[in-house]
Scaffold this active site. Structure first.
Site, short mmCIF file in Angstrom:
data_model
loop_
_atom_site.label_atom_id
_atom_site.label_comp_id
_atom_site.label_asym_id
_atom_site.label_seq_id
_atom_site.Cartn_x
_atom_site.Cartn_y
_atom_site.Cartn_z
N ASP A 18 -2.90 4.95 -5.62
CA ASP A 18 -3.32 4.61 -4.26
C ASP A 18 -4.63 5.35 -3.98
O ASP A 18 -5.70 4.90 -4.39
CB ASP A 18 -2.18 5.00 -3.31
CG ASP A 18 -2.38 4.51 -1.90
OD1 ASP A 18 -2.95 3.42 -1.72
OD2 ASP A 18 -1.95 5.20 -0.97
N GLU B 174 3.05 6.21 -14.21
CA GLU B 174 3.12 6.26 -12.75
C GLU B 174 3.35 4.86 -12.20
O GLU B 174 2.98 3.87 -12.81
CB GLU B 174 1.82 6.89 -12.23
CG GLU B 174 1.59 6.88 -10.74
CD GLU B 174 2.58 7.71 -9.92
OE1 GLU B 174 3.79 7.53 -10.12
OE2 GLU B 174 2.13 8.49 -9.07
N ASP B 175 3.96 4.79 -11.02
CA ASP B 175 4.21 3.47 -10.43
C ASP B 175 2.95 2.85 -9.85
O ASP B 175 2.64 1.69 -10.11
CB ASP B 175 5.32 3.54 -9.36
CG ASP B 175 5.11 4.64 -8.31
OD1 ASP B 175 4.04 5.30 -8.33
OD2 ASP B 175 6.01 4.83 -7.47
N ARG C 233 14.12 0.56 -4.24
CA ARG C 233 13.66 0.90 -5.59
C ARG C 233 14.27 -0.01 -6.65
O ARG C 233 13.69 -0.24 -7.70
CB ARG C 233 14.01 2.35 -5.93
CG ARG C 233 13.25 3.39 -5.12
CD ARG C 233 13.42 4.75 -5.77
NE ARG C 233 13.02 5.85 -4.92
CZ ARG C 233 11.77 6.29 -4.80
NH1 ARG C 233 10.81 5.72 -5.47
NH2 ARG C 233 11.50 7.32 -4.02
N PHE D 22 1.50 -2.62 1.51
CA PHE D 22 2.54 -1.67 1.15
C PHE D 22 3.61 -2.40 0.36
O PHE D 22 4.26 -3.32 0.84
CB PHE D 22 3.15 -0.99 2.38
CG PHE D 22 3.96 0.20 1.99
CD1 PHE D 22 3.35 1.43 1.78
CD2 PHE D 22 5.33 0.09 1.79
CE1 PHE D 22 4.09 2.53 1.37
CE2 PHE D 22 6.08 1.18 1.38
CZ PHE D 22 5.46 2.41 1.17
P1 IMP Z 1 -1.91 8.58 -4.33
O1 IMP Z 1 -1.81 10.03 -4.60
O2 IMP Z 1 -2.48 8.30 -2.98
O3 IMP Z 1 -2.58 7.80 -5.41
O4 IMP Z 1 -0.45 8.08 -4.12
C1 IMP Z 1 0.36 7.68 -5.08
C2 IMP Z 1 1.77 7.69 -4.57
O5 IMP Z 1 1.90 7.14 -3.25
C3 IMP Z 1 2.59 6.80 -5.45
O6 IMP Z 1 3.12 7.55 -6.49
C4 IMP Z 1 3.64 6.27 -4.50
O7 IMP Z 1 4.74 7.15 -4.49
C5 IMP Z 1 3.02 6.28 -3.14
N1 IMP Z 1 2.56 4.94 -2.74
C6 IMP Z 1 1.29 4.52 -2.58
N2 IMP Z 1 1.22 3.23 -2.20
C7 IMP Z 1 2.50 2.81 -2.14
C8 IMP Z 1 3.10 1.54 -1.79
O8 IMP Z 1 2.45 0.53 -1.49
N3 IMP Z 1 4.45 1.49 -1.84
C9 IMP Z 1 5.22 2.56 -2.17
N4 IMP Z 1 4.70 3.76 -2.50
C10 IMP Z 1 3.36 3.89 -2.46
MG MG Z 2 5.04 8.14 -6.70
#
Ligand code: IMP
Ligand code: MG
Length: 167
Positions: free
Chosen positions: A96, A92-93, A158, A145
């Site tokens: 969050d 995963e990237d 990207r 962000f």
């Molecule tokens: P989570 O489910 O809240 O952990 O969100 C994860 C997803 O939110 C990641 O896979 C990203 O696609 C997106 N995301 C969260 N923070 C960022 C950021 O700072 N930049 C870009 N995408 C983000």
């Molecule tokens: Mg994502």
């Protein structure tokens, strides 16, 4: 665009994680399950630095806003190969809130892999809503962000070779 993590730092850290994974899986086949679309550069940098037999699979999910902000996750593109009995690493990237990976972990575990681990390039610990164990984290970052190296803002940025942030 301000640079948060430059190319050199990204490469170096990803190579370290690659070596850790090589050690852990000692010649075993590994199934990389990339979370589209942001994980693609990280997945590739990891994969090319690991000597094991690595297979690729992808899934795309998104969170949708209900009436309350429960952040429910839905699958946009599902996997197309069986992962039962496989040694799977979700790639995963960024972590969050932790909702996406919590959902995916559960979803994949139901399919009975032999093992399941998670590798994420970035993590924002201060944003966590659900605790999630991530086996490999590239960098812990503050609540900014970020874009680039797979991460987008409205599908843009990207392809930047570094991780940057917009003030
Ligand atoms: P989570 O489910 O809240 O952990 O969100 C994860 C997803 O939110 C990641 O896979 C990203 O696609 C997106 N995301 C969260 N923070 C960022 C950021 O700072 N930049 C870009 N995408 C983000
Ligand atoms: Mg994502």
């Amino acid at each position: 665009m301000d640079i948060l993590i430059n190319e050199e730092k990204l490469q170096k850290r990803i190579q370290e994680i690659a070596k850790e994974i090589e050690k852990e899986y000692e010649g075993k086949q590994i199934l990389f399950l990339g979370v589209l679309k942001g994980s693609v550069p990280f997945l590739w940098e990891l994969a090319k630095n690991i000597k094991n037999d690595i297979r690729f699979e992808f899934i795309e999910v998104s969170s949708y806003q209900g009436t309350e902000s429960t952040g429910k996750i839905k699958i946009n593109k599902d996997i197309t190969q069986s992962i039962t009995g496989k040694d799977v690493i979700i790639v995963e990237d960024i972590v969050d809130t932790g909702r996406t990976l919590t959902f995916l972990k559960q979803y994949i575990l139901e399919k009975k892999p032999n093992s399941l681990k998670i590798a994420a390039l970035l993590s924002k610990p201060s944003r966590r809503v659900i605790e999630i164990d991530v086996d490999h984290i590239g960098f812990e970052i503050e609540d900014k962000f970020v874009v680039g190296f797979g991460l987008d803002y409205d599908q843009k940025y990207r392809n930047l070779p570094y991780v940057g942030y917009i003030e």
